[in-house]
Motif scaffolding. Structure first.
Motif, mmCIF file in Angstrom:
data_model
loop_
_atom_site.group_PDB
_atom_site.id
_atom_site.type_symbol
_atom_site.label_atom_id
_atom_site.label_comp_id
_atom_site.label_asym_id
_atom_site.label_seq_id
_atom_site.Cartn_x
_atom_site.Cartn_y
_atom_site.Cartn_z
ATOM 1 N N ARG A 7 0.856 -1.195 0.000
ATOM 2 C CA ARG A 7 0.000 0.000 0.000
ATOM 3 C C ARG A 7 0.884 1.235 0.000
ATOM 4 O O ARG A 7 1.747 1.404 0.861
ATOM 5 C CB ARG A 7 -0.927 0.030 1.213
ATOM 6 N N ALA A 8 0.655 2.086 -0.991
ATOM 7 C CA ALA A 8 1.320 3.384 -1.062
ATOM 8 C C ALA A 8 0.245 4.466 -1.034
ATOM 9 O O ALA A 8 -0.867 4.258 -1.523
ATOM 10 C CB ALA A 8 2.147 3.491 -2.332
ATOM 11 N N VAL A 9 0.557 5.598 -0.476
ATOM 12 C CA VAL A 9 -0.393 6.709 -0.400
ATOM 13 C C VAL A 9 0.248 7.927 -1.061
ATOM 14 O O VAL A 9 1.356 8.348 -0.689
ATOM 15 C CB VAL A 9 -0.780 7.041 1.057
ATOM 16 N N VAL A 10 -0.459 8.480 -2.058
ATOM 17 C CA VAL A 10 0.051 9.633 -2.801
ATOM 18 C C VAL A 10 -1.043 10.692 -2.853
ATOM 19 O O VAL A 10 -2.092 10.480 -3.469
ATOM 20 C CB VAL A 10 0.474 9.239 -4.230
ATOM 21 N N ASP A 11 -0.830 11.805 -2.174
ATOM 22 C CA ASP A 11 -1.778 12.919 -2.160
ATOM 23 C C ASP A 11 -3.206 12.451 -1.888
ATOM 24 O O ASP A 11 -4.160 12.843 -2.561
ATOM 25 C CB ASP A 11 -1.717 13.668 -3.493
ATOM 26 N N GLY A 12 -3.332 11.590 -0.897
ATOM 27 C CA GLY A 12 -4.647 11.136 -0.449
ATOM 28 C C GLY A 12 -5.220 9.950 -1.195
ATOM 29 O O GLY A 12 -6.246 9.407 -0.790
ATOM 30 N N VAL A 13 -4.577 9.521 -2.284
ATOM 31 C CA VAL A 13 -5.059 8.366 -3.049
ATOM 32 C C VAL A 13 -4.341 7.118 -2.554
ATOM 33 O O VAL A 13 -3.104 7.081 -2.494
ATOM 34 C CB VAL A 13 -4.812 8.552 -4.557
ATOM 35 N N GLN A 14 -5.111 6.097 -2.213
ATOM 36 C CA GLN A 14 -4.544 4.822 -1.779
ATOM 37 C C GLN A 14 -4.225 3.976 -3.013
ATOM 38 O O GLN A 14 -5.098 3.697 -3.829
ATOM 39 C CB GLN A 14 -5.545 4.076 -0.888
ATOM 40 N N HIS A 15 -2.957 3.562 -3.136
ATOM 41 C CA HIS A 15 -2.518 2.693 -4.226
ATOM 42 C C HIS A 15 -2.281 1.298 -3.650
ATOM 43 O O HIS A 15 -1.338 1.090 -2.874
ATOM 44 C CB HIS A 15 -1.241 3.226 -4.877
ATOM 45 N N ILE A 16 -3.154 0.349 -4.018
ATOM 46 C CA ILE A 16 -3.086 -0.999 -3.483
ATOM 47 C C ILE A 16 -2.548 -1.947 -4.555
ATOM 48 O O ILE A 16 -3.106 -2.041 -5.648
ATOM 49 C CB ILE A 16 -4.472 -1.488 -3.029
ATOM 50 N N THR A 17 -1.466 -2.636 -4.243
ATOM 51 C CA THR A 17 -0.979 -3.731 -5.070
ATOM 52 C C THR A 17 -1.367 -5.034 -4.383
ATOM 53 O O THR A 17 -0.940 -5.286 -3.250
ATOM 54 C CB THR A 17 0.548 -3.681 -5.246
ATOM 55 N N THR A 18 -2.191 -5.837 -5.040
ATOM 56 C CA THR A 18 -2.628 -7.104 -4.471
ATOM 57 C C THR A 18 -2.380 -8.203 -5.496
ATOM 58 O O THR A 18 -3.247 -8.521 -6.307
ATOM 59 C CB THR A 18 -4.099 -7.038 -4.005
ATOM 60 N N GLY A 19 -1.159 -8.755 -5.455
ATOM 61 C CA GLY A 19 -0.739 -9.737 -6.446
ATOM 62 C C GLY A 19 -0.438 -11.097 -5.849
ATOM 63 O O GLY A 19 0.418 -11.813 -6.375
ATOM 64 N N GLY A 20 -1.124 -11.444 -4.777
ATOM 65 C CA GLY A 20 -0.848 -12.700 -4.081
ATOM 66 C C GLY A 20 -1.902 -13.752 -4.291
ATOM 67 O O GLY A 20 -2.263 -14.465 -3.359
ATOM 68 N N GLY A 21 -2.399 -13.890 -5.533
ATOM 69 C CA GLY A 21 -3.499 -14.816 -5.783
ATOM 70 C C GLY A 21 -3.094 -16.195 -6.245
ATOM 71 O O GLY A 21 -3.965 -17.036 -6.485
ATOM 72 N N GLY A 22 -1.786 -16.468 -6.386
ATOM 73 C CA GLY A 22 -1.368 -17.785 -6.845
ATOM 74 C C GLY A 22 -0.126 -17.769 -7.707
ATOM 75 O O GLY A 22 0.460 -18.816 -7.988
ATOM 76 N N ALA A 23 0.296 -16.589 -8.165
ATOM 77 C CA ALA A 23 1.529 -16.482 -8.928
ATOM 78 C C ALA A 23 2.730 -16.724 -8.002
ATOM 79 O O ALA A 23 2.603 -16.625 -6.777
ATOM 80 C CB ALA A 23 1.618 -15.103 -9.574
ATOM 81 N N PRO A 24 3.910 -17.048 -8.552
ATOM 82 C CA PRO A 24 5.080 -17.288 -7.698
ATOM 83 C C PRO A 24 5.321 -16.114 -6.749
ATOM 84 O O PRO A 24 5.412 -14.958 -7.188
ATOM 85 C CB PRO A 24 6.225 -17.427 -8.714
ATOM 86 N N PRO A 25 5.400 -16.360 -5.449
ATOM 87 C CA PRO A 25 5.500 -15.263 -4.483
ATOM 88 C C PRO A 25 6.807 -14.490 -4.607
ATOM 89 O O PRO A 25 7.849 -15.042 -4.972
ATOM 90 C CB PRO A 25 5.402 -15.975 -3.129
ATOM 91 N N GLU A 26 6.737 -13.200 -4.296
ATOM 92 C CA GLU A 26 7.898 -12.326 -4.344
ATOM 93 C C GLU A 26 7.992 -11.544 -3.037
ATOM 94 O O GLU A 26 6.983 -11.032 -2.542
ATOM 95 C CB GLU A 26 7.785 -11.344 -5.511
ATOM 96 N N SER A 27 9.183 -11.431 -2.503
ATOM 97 C CA SER A 27 9.388 -10.611 -1.314
ATOM 98 C C SER A 27 9.384 -9.137 -1.710
ATOM 99 O O SER A 27 9.924 -8.770 -2.757
ATOM 100 C CB SER A 27 10.717 -10.961 -0.642
ATOM 101 N N PRO A 28 8.789 -8.278 -0.892
ATOM 102 C CA PRO A 28 8.757 -6.847 -1.228
ATOM 103 C C PRO A 28 10.162 -6.250 -1.233
ATOM 104 O O PRO A 28 11.036 -6.656 -0.472
ATOM 105 C CB PRO A 28 7.908 -6.241 -0.106
ATOM 106 N N LEU A 29 10.353 -5.288 -2.116
ATOM 107 C CA LEU A 29 11.591 -4.541 -2.169
ATOM 108 C C LEU A 29 11.487 -3.382 -1.176
ATOM 109 O O LEU A 29 10.611 -2.527 -1.305
ATOM 110 C CB LEU A 29 11.824 -4.016 -3.592
ATOM 111 N N PRO A 30 12.340 -3.320 -0.164
ATOM 112 C CA PRO A 30 12.204 -2.280 0.855
ATOM 113 C C PRO A 30 12.607 -0.907 0.347
ATOM 114 O O PRO A 30 13.299 -0.757 -0.663
ATOM 115 C CB PRO A 30 13.144 -2.762 1.967
ATOM 116 N N GLY A 31 12.163 0.124 1.088
ATOM 117 C CA GLY A 31 12.608 1.484 0.849
ATOM 118 C C GLY A 31 12.033 2.161 -0.373
ATOM 119 O O GLY A 31 12.622 3.105 -0.894
ATOM 120 N N GLN A 32 10.846 1.733 -0.838
ATOM 121 C CA GLN A 32 10.263 2.316 -2.031
ATOM 122 C C GLN A 32 9.448 3.577 -1.690
ATOM 123 O O GLN A 32 8.842 3.662 -0.621
ATOM 124 C CB GLN A 32 9.381 1.295 -2.742
#
Length: 454
Positions: free
Chosen positions: A317-342
């Motif tokens: 979840r990222a927040v930019v000028d009040g807009v919530q940006h949700i990335t939800t990609g955990g439905g069954g594709a090969p899992p990926e660890s988040p890249l920190p510090g974004q």
């Protein structure tokens, strides 16, 4: 959801028959289903209130019939379904549905029955809505089935969630290969995937793994405006579904459409759905600059609450000028660890998951939930001004059964507007000539109380 014939063992053994019938229909062995049913019935919302579309695919030409009703007898309507196209597909659009009503349906072919249910779209002026969101279901149907189980369990416990599921794209591993649509999204062996697809409208955008998009449009024939983009209203919500694989940057027809689409919607809650996020925490994919420079300003201008995306196989979840940006990609594709510090990222986490969204008038509550154990990853609440024009609940004491209204008798009007956000006072008028003229009885009363009149 298939109603199978008893196996040879079950016919000889009463105990075995009892055990077979005690299983949920969707948990019954799937091998026989594959003989007749290539893709079990699934649902999409055509975008018009009072409609739902039921689709399925057979392995050969067969006579099919779809029946529906307000209970499992499915006695309200029934139609024969001839196949269309050149690949034994079937589709029936059920019309004339009452808003927000639970319906059952049943598809039959060659003596086999596939049952499901759905809740019709809420009324256009509805103030409340619950729905699911997730994405990137490709590659590992066993993991997708686990994620689907979480959503199925949720709507079975809370029927208000039996509405729609947003999907962020990448349904299958290779979208231009028919085999992957059967083995990934419509795999016959996974019960909860079929319960999800067959009981909630499945509404999703195209991902990069859908390739040319030909089979995406074949199996998910949404009411596209052009390319593979479109929008729809659903109760208090407006959803703009963006196709990032048809021209969509500055000066494109799609961007102009999105501008006009968001500007013309008067829904209190607006959402943009696409595949590649503008701000996320993906190690494999960089942030999409066009989302940042072209889509984000429209979200700010027109009050979009959430921009949904996938592409990266984690939650972010990222927040930019009040807009919530949700990335939800955990439905069954090969899992990926988040890249920190974004940049702009509030929280990120790996693993399979799904999201729930609850709208209650002027309040939206969001949760992301792990598919393995159901623990909470993230939650937030958005509030905004909201006016509910519906009348408060009113109850009038009436004479006892068989008695008549008498002049001079006293009666109570009891009302409550506690559930109506924005109602601050109640006025009561009365008429003694059948409604031809009215006069005030009570003005500026509190939003809950009792008034006695003679």
């Amino acid at each position: 959801m298939r109603t199978p014939r008893p196996s040879r063992c079950a016919r000889r053994c009463p105990i075995a028959l009892l055990l077979l019938l005690a299983l949920p229909l969707a948990d019954a062995p799937a091998a026989r289903a594959a003989d007749w049913m290539r893709k079990q019935p699934y649902l999409i919302y055509p975008g018009q209130p009072g409609q739902i579309k039921v689709l399925w695919q057979l392995t050969g030409t067969d006579t099919c019939r779809l029946a529906w009703g307000t209970d499992t007898t499915c006695s309200l309507g029934s139609v024969a379904s001839p196949e269309y196209g050149d690949d034994h597909q079937h589709a029936v659009t059920i019309e004339g549905l009452e808003p927000g009503t639970k319906y059952d349906y049943r598809e039959t072919n060659e003596g086999y029955s596939y049952a499901g249910s759905f809740t019709s779209a809420p009324a256009p002026d509805a103030a409340r809505l619950k729905f699911f969101a997730y994405g990137d279901t490709r590659s590992t149907p066993s993991e997708h089935d686990l994620v689907a189980r979480g959503m199925v369990t949720r709507f079975q416990a809370d029927p208000a969630f039996q509405t729609l599921t947003l999907q962020m794209g990448d349904y299958v591993t290779q979208g231009d290969n028919e085999l992957y649509w059967t083995s990934d999204l419509f795999h016959p062996a996974y019960a909860y995937m079929h319960l999800l697809l067959g009981n909630l409208a499945y509404m999703g955008v195209m991902g990069n793994h859908e390739g040319s998009g030909v089979l995406y449009k074949k199996y998910l024939p949404y009411p596209f405006v052009a390319g593979r983009y479109w929008s729809f209203d659903y109760g208090p919500a407006h959803f703009a579904m963006v196709d990032q694989y048809t021209a969509w940057g500055a000066g494109s027809a799609q961007l102009d459409w999105l501008h006009n689409d968001l500007a013309s919607s008067d829904k209190p809650w607006k959402f943009v759905v696409l595949h590649e996020p503008g701000w996320s925490s993906g190690a494999a994919h960089p942030n999409n600059v066009t989302v940042q420079t072209q889509i984000e300003p429209l979200c700010e201008q027109y009050g979009v609450a959430i921009l949904f995306a996938g592409h990266n196989h984690n939650y972010c979840r990222a927040v930019v000028d009040g807009v919530q940006h949700i990335t939800t990609g955990g439905g069954g594709a090969p899992p990926e660890s988040p890249l920190p510090g974004q940049p702009n990222v509030v929280i990120a986490a790996g693993g399979g998951h799904f999201c729930t969204i609850t709208i209650d008038c002027g309040v939206l509550h969001f949760e992301s939930i792990r598919s393995n154990g159901g623990s909470l990853i993230d939650s937030f609440t958005i509030t905004r001004p909201f006016t509910d024009a519906s009348a408060p609940s009113v109850r009038v004491t009436a004479p006892a059964a068989g008695a008549a209204w008498k002049a001079g008798s006293r009666h109570d009007i009891t009302w409550s507007a506690a559930d109506n956000v924005g109602v601050t006072s109640v006025d009561i008028d009365g008429s003694s000539d059948g409604g031809a003229t009215w006069s005030p009885l009570l003005a500026n009363a509190a939003d809950a109380g009792t008034f006695a009149w003679a």
